[in-house]
Design a protein around this motif. Structure first.
Motif, PDB file in Angstrom:
ATOM      1  N   LYS A 115     -29.210 -17.957  -5.278  1.00  0.00           N
ATOM      2  CA  LYS A 115     -28.592 -16.759  -4.711  1.00  0.00           C
ATOM      3  C   LYS A 115     -29.631 -15.697  -4.364  1.00  0.00           C
ATOM      4  CE  LYS A 115     -24.100 -17.347  -6.656  1.00  0.00           C
ATOM      5  NZ  LYS A 115     -22.861 -16.683  -6.885  1.00  0.00           N
ATOM      6  N   LEU A 116     -30.794 -15.778  -4.987  1.00  0.00           N
ATOM      7  CA  LEU A 116     -31.895 -14.856  -4.694  1.00  0.00           C
ATOM      8  C   LEU A 116     -33.083 -15.659  -4.186  1.00  0.00           C
ATOM      9  CD1 LEU A 116     -31.817 -12.657  -7.915  1.00  0.00           C
ATOM     10  CD2 LEU A 116     -30.908 -12.063  -5.693  1.00  0.00           C
ATOM     11  N   GLU A 117     -33.828 -15.068  -3.290  1.00  0.00           N
ATOM     12  CA  GLU A 117     -35.051 -15.692  -2.798  1.00  0.00           C
ATOM     13  C   GLU A 117     -36.241 -14.951  -3.383  1.00  0.00           C
ATOM     14  OE1 GLU A 117     -35.250 -16.085   1.397  1.00  0.00           O
ATOM     15  OE2 GLU A 117     -33.173 -16.738   1.563  1.00  0.00           O
ATOM     16  N   GLY A 118     -37.260 -15.699  -3.749  1.00  0.00           N
ATOM     17  CA  GLY A 118     -38.442 -15.085  -4.336  1.00  0.00           C
ATOM     18  C   GLY A 118     -39.172 -14.192  -3.348  1.00  0.00           C
ATOM     19  N   SER A 119     -39.368 -12.945  -3.708  1.00  0.00           N
ATOM     20  CA  SER A 119     -40.116 -12.000  -2.879  1.00  0.00           C
ATOM     21  C   SER A 119     -40.729 -10.961  -3.819  1.00  0.00           C
ATOM     22  CB  SER A 119     -39.197 -11.324  -1.864  1.00  0.00           C
ATOM     23  OG  SER A 119     -38.249 -10.519  -2.513  1.00  0.00           O
ATOM     24  N   TRP A 120     -41.529 -10.087  -3.240  1.00  0.00           N
ATOM     25  CA  TRP A 120     -42.147  -9.036  -4.060  1.00  0.00           C
ATOM     26  C   TRP A 120     -41.102  -8.086  -4.621  1.00  0.00           C
ATOM     27  CZ3 TRP A 120     -46.688  -9.391  -6.082  1.00  0.00           C
ATOM     28  CH2 TRP A 120     -47.659 -10.153  -5.463  1.00  0.00           C
ATOM     29  N   ALA A 121     -40.064  -7.822  -3.870  1.00  0.00           N
ATOM     30  CA  ALA A 121     -39.011  -6.925  -4.357  1.00  0.00           C
ATOM     31  C   ALA A 121     -38.276  -7.542  -5.548  1.00  0.00           C
ATOM     32  CB  ALA A 121     -38.032  -6.608  -3.235  1.00  0.00           C
ATOM     33  N   ILE A 122     -37.964  -8.820  -5.457  1.00  0.00           N
ATOM     34  CA  ILE A 122     -37.286  -9.498  -6.570  1.00  0.00           C
ATOM     35  C   ILE A 122     -38.224  -9.591  -7.762  1.00  0.00           C
ATOM     36  CG2 ILE A 122     -36.251 -11.682  -7.309  1.00  0.00           C
ATOM     37  CD1 ILE A 122     -34.494 -10.048  -5.424  1.00  0.00           C
ATOM     38  N   ARG A 176     -38.390  -6.206  -9.499  1.00  0.00           N
ATOM     39  CA  ARG A 176     -37.158  -5.919 -10.248  1.00  0.00           C
ATOM     40  C   ARG A 176     -37.056  -6.796 -11.482  1.00  0.00           C
ATOM     41  NH1 ARG A 176     -33.582  -6.232  -4.930  1.00  0.00           N
ATOM     42  NH2 ARG A 176     -34.311  -4.308  -3.962  1.00  0.00           N
ATOM     43  N   CYS A 177     -37.397  -8.051 -11.324  1.00  0.00           N
ATOM     44  CA  CYS A 177     -37.255  -8.990 -12.437  1.00  0.00           C
ATOM     45  C   CYS A 177     -38.302  -8.742 -13.520  1.00  0.00           C
ATOM     46  CB  CYS A 177     -37.367 -10.421 -11.909  1.00  0.00           C
ATOM     47  SG  CYS A 177     -37.141 -11.698 -13.140  1.00  0.00           S
ATOM     48  N   VAL A 178     -39.549  -8.670 -13.141  1.00  0.00           N
ATOM     49  CA  VAL A 178     -40.627  -8.592 -14.126  1.00  0.00           C
ATOM     50  C   VAL A 178     -40.914  -7.151 -14.537  1.00  0.00           C
ATOM     51  CG1 VAL A 178     -43.068  -9.079 -14.505  1.00  0.00           C
ATOM     52  CG2 VAL A 178     -41.632 -10.754 -13.360  1.00  0.00           C
ATOM     53  N   LEU A 179     -41.153  -6.273 -13.595  1.00  0.00           N
ATOM     54  CA  LEU A 179     -41.581  -4.919 -13.942  1.00  0.00           C
ATOM     55  C   LEU A 179     -40.477  -4.081 -14.584  1.00  0.00           C
ATOM     56  CD1 LEU A 179     -43.901  -3.978 -10.959  1.00  0.00           C
ATOM     57  CD2 LEU A 179     -44.505  -4.828 -13.219  1.00  0.00           C
ATOM     58  N   ALA A 180     -39.272  -4.147 -14.035  1.00  0.00           N
ATOM     59  CA  ALA A 180     -38.177  -3.352 -14.610  1.00  0.00           C
ATOM     60  C   ALA A 180     -37.805  -3.860 -16.002  1.00  0.00           C
ATOM     61  CB  ALA A 180     -36.965  -3.385 -13.685  1.00  0.00           C
ATOM     62  N   SER A 181     -37.746  -5.175 -16.162  1.00  0.00           N
ATOM     63  CA  SER A 181     -37.409  -5.733 -17.477  1.00  0.00           C
ATOM     64  C   SER A 181     -38.491  -5.423 -18.501  1.00  0.00           C
ATOM     65  CB  SER A 181     -37.215  -7.239 -17.367  1.00  0.00           C
ATOM     66  OG  SER A 181     -36.146  -7.534 -16.518  1.00  0.00           O
ATOM     67  N   SER A 182     -39.745  -5.530 -18.100  1.00  0.00           N
ATOM     68  CA  SER A 182     -40.823  -5.245 -19.048  1.00  0.00           C
ATOM     69  C   SER A 182     -40.860  -3.771 -19.429  1.00  0.00           C
ATOM     70  CB  SER A 182     -42.170  -5.697 -18.489  1.00  0.00           C
ATOM     71  OG  SER A 182     -42.495  -4.970 -17.334  1.00  0.00           O
ATOM     72  N   VAL A 205     -42.812 -19.917 -13.389  1.00  0.00           N
ATOM     73  CA  VAL A 205     -42.269 -21.252 -13.643  1.00  0.00           C
ATOM     74  C   VAL A 205     -40.984 -21.458 -12.855  1.00  0.00           C
ATOM     75  CG1 VAL A 205     -41.191 -22.692 -15.416  1.00  0.00           C
ATOM     76  CG2 VAL A 205     -43.346 -21.554 -15.894  1.00  0.00           C
ATOM     77  N   VAL A 206     -40.094 -20.488 -12.874  1.00  0.00           N
ATOM     78  CA  VAL A 206     -38.826 -20.620 -12.149  1.00  0.00           C
ATOM     79  C   VAL A 206     -39.069 -20.642 -10.647  1.00  0.00           C
ATOM     80  CG1 VAL A 206     -36.655 -19.447 -11.623  1.00  0.00           C
ATOM     81  CG2 VAL A 206     -37.414 -19.654 -13.974  1.00  0.00           C
ATOM     82  N   ALA A 207     -39.931 -19.763 -10.142  1.00  0.00           N
ATOM     83  CA  ALA A 207     -40.191 -19.717  -8.700  1.00  0.00           C
ATOM     84  C   ALA A 207     -40.838 -21.004  -8.213  1.00  0.00           C
ATOM     85  CB  ALA A 207     -41.073 -18.517  -8.362  1.00  0.00           C
ATOM     86  N   SER A 208     -41.743 -21.577  -8.968  1.00  0.00           N
ATOM     87  CA  SER A 208     -42.379 -22.826  -8.539  1.00  0.00           C
ATOM     88  C   SER A 208     -41.412 -23.997  -8.617  1.00  0.00           C
ATOM     89  CB  SER A 208     -43.629 -23.114  -9.359  1.00  0.00           C
ATOM     90  OG  SER A 208     -43.292 -23.351 -10.705  1.00  0.00           O
ATOM     91  N   SER A 209     -40.518 -23.998  -9.581  1.00  0.00           N
ATOM     92  CA  SER A 209     -39.546 -25.091  -9.649  1.00  0.00           C
ATOM     93  C   SER A 209     -38.517 -24.990  -8.534  1.00  0.00           C
ATOM     94  CB  SER A 209     -38.853 -25.120 -11.010  1.00  0.00           C
ATOM     95  OG  SER A 209     -38.031 -23.993 -11.173  1.00  0.00           O
ATOM     96  N   VAL A 210     -38.187 -23.771  -8.117  1.00  0.00           N
ATOM     97  CA  VAL A 210     -37.263 -23.593  -6.995  1.00  0.00           C
ATOM     98  C   VAL A 210     -37.924 -24.076  -5.708  1.00  0.00           C
ATOM     99  CG1 VAL A 210     -36.108 -21.856  -5.574  1.00  0.00           C
ATOM    100  CG2 VAL A 210     -35.917 -21.760  -8.043  1.00  0.00           C
ATOM    101  N   ASN A 211     -39.208 -23.782  -5.530  1.00  0.00           N
ATOM    102  CA  ASN A 211     -39.930 -24.254  -4.343  1.00  0.00           C
ATOM    103  C   ASN A 211     -39.994 -25.778  -4.308  1.00  0.00           C
ATOM    104  OD1 ASN A 211     -40.382 -21.686  -3.420  1.00  0.00           O
ATOM    105  ND2 ASN A 211     -42.410 -21.533  -4.347  1.00  0.00           N
TER     106      ASN A 211
END
Length: 100
Positions: A27-34, A37-43, A83-89
């Motif tokens: 449902k989401l595509e890997g990009s700098w914005a994602i 949001r995923c890494v920086l906001a959560s951290s 890991v997730v982004a590379s497995s999706v690719n």
């Protein structure tokens, strides 16, 4: 104070999990914005929780501790994102080869 500790830690972890799940499902595509949001906001949320833990146990914790923990936690979360982004690719490449 304890409520902020629990809420920020759980919210950061849940937000990270939901974003990775969205990437894995497609449902989401890997990009700098994602990524931000995923890494920086959560951290940031998890580092606030860690700062409150340090303050709870008597340390002199302030915003500098939060901002010093933030990149360390972001490095750890980036590994999971990678890991997730590379497995999706890989999954999308195998689907393209199967379609041909």
């Amino acid at each position: 104070m304890l409520l902020v500790l629990i809420v920020s830690g759980c919210l950061g972890s849940f937000f990270y999990y939901v974003m990775l799940d969205g990437l894995m499902i497609g449902k989401l595509e890997g990009s700098w914005a994602i990524w931000s949001r995923c890494v920086l906001a959560s951290s940031l949320l998890i580092s606030v929780s860690a700062t409150i833990v340090a303050h709870y146990f008597g340390a002199n914790a302030n915003l500098w501790l939060t901002f010093s923990l933030w990149p360390l936690i972001a490095l750890v979360l980036h590994g999971g994102y990678w890991v997730v982004a590379s497995s999706v690719n890989r999954k999308s490449e195998s689907e393209i080869q199967d379609a041909e």
